[in-house]
Design a protein around this motif. Structure first.
Motif, PDB file in Angstrom:
ATOM      1  N   ILE A   1      12.685   3.626   8.448  1.00  0.00           N
ATOM      2  CA  ILE A   1      12.054   4.027   7.188  1.00  0.00           C
ATOM      3  C   ILE A   1      13.110   4.032   6.082  1.00  0.00           C
ATOM      4  O   ILE A   1      14.234   4.504   6.290  1.00  0.00           O
ATOM      5  CB  ILE A   1      11.413   5.420   7.302  1.00  0.00           C
ATOM      6  N   ARG A   2      12.733   3.528   4.917  1.00  0.00           N
ATOM      7  CA  ARG A   2      13.602   3.548   3.738  1.00  0.00           C
ATOM      8  C   ARG A   2      12.808   4.093   2.550  1.00  0.00           C
ATOM      9  O   ARG A   2      11.590   3.897   2.467  1.00  0.00           O
ATOM     10  CB  ARG A   2      14.109   2.135   3.435  1.00  0.00           C
ATOM     11  N   ASP A   3      13.493   4.759   1.653  1.00  0.00           N
ATOM     12  CA  ASP A   3      12.867   5.260   0.435  1.00  0.00           C
ATOM     13  C   ASP A   3      12.036   4.139  -0.190  1.00  0.00           C
ATOM     14  O   ASP A   3      12.538   3.049  -0.476  1.00  0.00           O
ATOM     15  CB  ASP A   3      13.955   5.725  -0.537  1.00  0.00           C
ATOM     16  N   GLY A   4      10.765   4.422  -0.399  1.00  0.00           N
ATOM     17  CA  GLY A   4       9.858   3.394  -0.886  1.00  0.00           C
ATOM     18  C   GLY A   4      10.211   2.834  -2.244  1.00  0.00           C
ATOM     19  O   GLY A   4       9.862   1.688  -2.554  1.00  0.00           O
ATOM     20  N   ARG A   5      10.912   3.606  -3.063  1.00  0.00           N
ATOM     21  CA  ARG A   5      11.293   3.094  -4.384  1.00  0.00           C
ATOM     22  C   ARG A   5      12.327   1.979  -4.255  1.00  0.00           C
ATOM     23  O   ARG A   5      12.286   0.996  -5.001  1.00  0.00           O
ATOM     24  CB  ARG A   5      11.819   4.258  -5.239  1.00  0.00           C
ATOM     25  N   GLY A   6      13.226   2.119  -3.291  1.00  0.00           N
ATOM     26  CA  GLY A   6      14.200   1.065  -3.047  1.00  0.00           C
ATOM     27  C   GLY A   6      13.545  -0.184  -2.493  1.00  0.00           C
ATOM     28  O   GLY A   6      13.890  -1.314  -2.875  1.00  0.00           O
ATOM     29  N   VAL A   7      12.576   0.004  -1.594  1.00  0.00           N
ATOM     30  CA  VAL A   7      11.869  -1.141  -1.023  1.00  0.00           C
ATOM     31  C   VAL A   7      11.028  -1.836  -2.085  1.00  0.00           C
ATOM     32  O   VAL A   7      11.003  -3.067  -2.182  1.00  0.00           O
ATOM     33  CB  VAL A   7      10.990  -0.691   0.160  1.00  0.00           C
ATOM     34  N   ALA A   8      10.345  -1.042  -2.906  1.00  0.00           N
ATOM     35  CA  ALA A   8       9.505  -1.627  -3.951  1.00  0.00           C
ATOM     36  C   ALA A   8      10.319  -2.511  -4.893  1.00  0.00           C
ATOM     37  O   ALA A   8       9.865  -3.585  -5.305  1.00  0.00           O
ATOM     38  CB  ALA A   8       8.803  -0.517  -4.735  1.00  0.00           C
TER      39      ALA A   8
ATOM     40  N   ALA B   1       3.852  -3.746  -5.264  1.00  0.00           N
ATOM     41  CA  ALA B   1       4.985  -3.436  -4.401  1.00  0.00           C
ATOM     42  C   ALA B   1       4.813  -2.088  -3.723  1.00  0.00           C
ATOM     43  O   ALA B   1       5.043  -1.938  -2.523  1.00  0.00           O
ATOM     44  CB  ALA B   1       6.279  -3.470  -5.214  1.00  0.00           C
ATOM     45  N   ALA B   2       4.412  -1.087  -4.495  1.00  0.00           N
ATOM     46  CA  ALA B   2       4.213   0.254  -3.939  1.00  0.00           C
ATOM     47  C   ALA B   2       3.081   0.256  -2.916  1.00  0.00           C
ATOM     48  O   ALA B   2       3.176   0.895  -1.860  1.00  0.00           O
ATOM     49  CB  ALA B   2       3.923   1.240  -5.062  1.00  0.00           C
TER      50      ALA B   2
ATOM     51  N   HIS C   1       6.652   6.125 -12.334  1.00  0.00           N
ATOM     52  CA  HIS C   1       5.351   6.803 -12.380  1.00  0.00           C
ATOM     53  C   HIS C   1       4.296   5.975 -11.655  1.00  0.00           C
ATOM     54  O   HIS C   1       3.437   6.520 -10.942  1.00  0.00           O
ATOM     55  CB  HIS C   1       4.934   7.045 -13.831  1.00  0.00           C
ATOM     56  N   MET C   2       4.352   4.667 -11.827  1.00  0.00           N
ATOM     57  CA  MET C   2       3.401   3.779 -11.157  1.00  0.00           C
ATOM     58  C   MET C   2       3.579   3.851  -9.650  1.00  0.00           C
ATOM     59  O   MET C   2       2.599   3.907  -8.888  1.00  0.00           O
ATOM     60  CB  MET C   2       3.590   2.347 -11.661  1.00  0.00           C
TER      61      MET C   2
ATOM     62  N   GLY D   1       3.609   7.824  -3.904  1.00  0.00           N
ATOM     63  CA  GLY D   1       4.480   8.988  -3.993  1.00  0.00           C
ATOM     64  C   GLY D   1       4.225  10.028  -2.930  1.00  0.00           C
ATOM     65  O   GLY D   1       5.173  10.628  -2.383  1.00  0.00           O
ATOM     66  N   GLU D   2       2.974  10.263  -2.599  1.00  0.00           N
ATOM     67  CA  GLU D   2       2.642  11.281  -1.592  1.00  0.00           C
ATOM     68  C   GLU D   2       3.277  10.936  -0.240  1.00  0.00           C
ATOM     69  O   GLU D   2       3.874  11.795   0.410  1.00  0.00           O
ATOM     70  CB  GLU D   2       1.132  11.404  -1.442  1.00  0.00           C
TER      71      GLU D   2
END
Length: 323
Positions: free
Chosen positions: A171-178, A214-215, A307-308, A314-315
Motif C-alpha cells: 500500500i502507498r499513499d494514494g496521493r503519491g500514486v495518483a 487517478a483517485a 481536494h479532488m 480521501g476516506e
C-alpha cells in the motif's frame, strides 16, 4: 509444487522496487510482472539487465526451459495473462476489476458457459506454473516473485494446483500514486528520459489521467485487493507500506523474508549488485542503489487537486493511516 509470492497493489505503489529487493536473497528470484503483457514495442523493450529483451540471454534460457517442459514460448505472446483468451465474451467478463464474493460467483458462473474459457484456463494455469518452475530452475531460487499486482490475476493463481501462493499486499499513499497516473513518465518511470517507456524513450502522454480518474483508479485497485484478501487465510498474506519499505528497509525486508520462510541474513545488501531480469516499472532500468522515499506529490499537487483526491478517495486513504 512451486512457491510463488504475489505482490498485490495498485500500479506505481513500489512493486518493482519491492520485487527487486526481495530478489536480493539467493533463494528468491523475480522476472517482475509474470503476466508478461503491456510491453509495447517488443523489439525495443529492454530487460532490466539493459539488453533488448529479444537479445537477453536469460530470456533465451527461459525459452529453452519452457521448450523442455513442452511449451513454445514467445515473450511477445507468452500466454500467461488470464484475460488473454480467444473469446470476446470471456474477455468482456474478465475486464472489470475483482468484486465482492457474490459478483465473483456470478462471474465464475458466466465464464463456465464459455467452452473457450473452460478449455484455455487449465492451459494458462500450466503455462504460469511452467514459467515459475523454469525461473526457479535457472536461478536456483526457492521462491518466485510475481509483481503483476492485479487482484483478478491473483484469484486465478490461487486456484492453480501447481502453485503454492503467498501474498504481499503493498500500500502507498494514494496521493503519491495518483500523481504517477497523472504523469507516468515524470513520476513513475526511469530517471533517464531515454530509458522511459520500456527503454524506448517514450513520453507516455496517452496514459495521463486527470486527478478525478487517478483517485478513482487508486481507490478501485485497493477495493479489489481488499475483496480478494477477504477469501484468503490470514496466514497466507501480509501487508507492507511503501513508506516503511523506503524508510525502514532492513526491518521491513527481515519481516517479509521471515513470512516467506527464508533466512533474512542471507540477502545481498545492495540489491543492484544482484543480476535482475525484470519486466515492469522503469525504475528497474535505473542504476542508483540508494532507496529514497518519493513524496513529490506534497510539492507538485495543487490544492484543487488535493481536494479532488479527497472527495474521491480521501476516506480510504485516511483509513490506511495517511493524514
Amino acid at each position: 509444487m512451486t512457491q510463488l509470492a504475489y505482490i498485490l497493489a495498485a500500479s506505481h505503489s513500489g512493486s518493482t522496487l519491492l520485487s527487486m529487493l526481495l530478489a536480493s536473497h539467493p533463494q528468491v528470484a523475480t522476472v517482475g510482472e509474470m503476466k508478461l503483457s503491456s510491453m509495447g514495442n517488443i523489439t525495443r523493450y529492454r530487460c532490466s539487465c539493459g539488453e533488448f529483451i529479444r537479445k537477453c540471454r536469460f530470456w533465451s534460457r527461459v525459452k529453452e526451459g519452457m521448450a523442455r517442459r513442452g511449451y513454445d514460448f514467445d515473450i511477445a505472446d507468452a500466454g500467461m495473462d488470464y484475460r488473454a483468451v480467444d473469446s470476446r465474451y470471456a474477455q468482456w467478463l474478465l475486464g472489470p476489476l475483482h468484486r465482492g464474493m457474490l459478483l465473483e460467483s456470478l462471474r465464475d458462473g458466466a465464464l463456465r458457459i464459455s467452452p473457450t474459457w473452460r478449455r484455455q484456463l487449465p492451459k494458462i494455469h500450466q503455462r504460469n506454473a511452467a514459467l515459475a518452475s523454469t525461473v526457479g530452475e535457472i536461478t536456483g531460487a526457492k521462491v518466485i516473485i510475481d509483481s503483476s499486482k492485479r487482484a483478478l490475476r491473483l484469484k486465478y493463481l490461487l486456484r492453480n494446483p501447481e502453485l503454492e501462493v503467498k501474498v504481499v499486499r503493498l500500500i502507498r499513499d494514494g496521493r503519491g500514486v495518483a500523481l504517477t497516473y497523472m504523469d507516468p513518465a515524470g513520476f513513475a518511470d526511469a530517471k533517464d528520459p531515454s530509458r522511459r517507456g520500456g527503454g524506448t524513450g517514450g513520453n507516455r502522454e496517452n496514459e495521463r489521467l486527470i486527478m478525478a480518474q487517478a483517485a478513482h483508479q487508486w481507490r478501485r485497485c485497493n477495493e479489489e485487493a481488499e475483496n480478494v484478501l477477504h477469501r484468503i487465510d490470514k496466514s497466507q498474506w501480509t501487508e507492507v507500506r511503501y513508506e516503511e519499505l523506503c524508510e525502514d528497509t532492513e526491518n521491513t525486508l527481515e519481516r517479509l523474508f521471515e513470512f516467506l520462510g527464508l533466512d533474512p541474513d542471507r540477502r545481498v545488501r545492495d540489491f543492484r549488485m544482484v543480476e535482475h531480469h525484470v519486466i515492469g516499472n522503469g525504475m528497474r532500468l535505473d542504476i542508483a542503489s540508494r532507496i529514497s522515499l518519493d513524496e513529490r506529490w506534497r510539492s507538485v499537487l495543487t490544492e484543487e487537486e488535493l481536494h479532488m483526491f479527497d472527495r474521491e478517495a480521501g476516506e480510504m486513504n485516511r483509513r490506511y493511516g495517511y493524514k
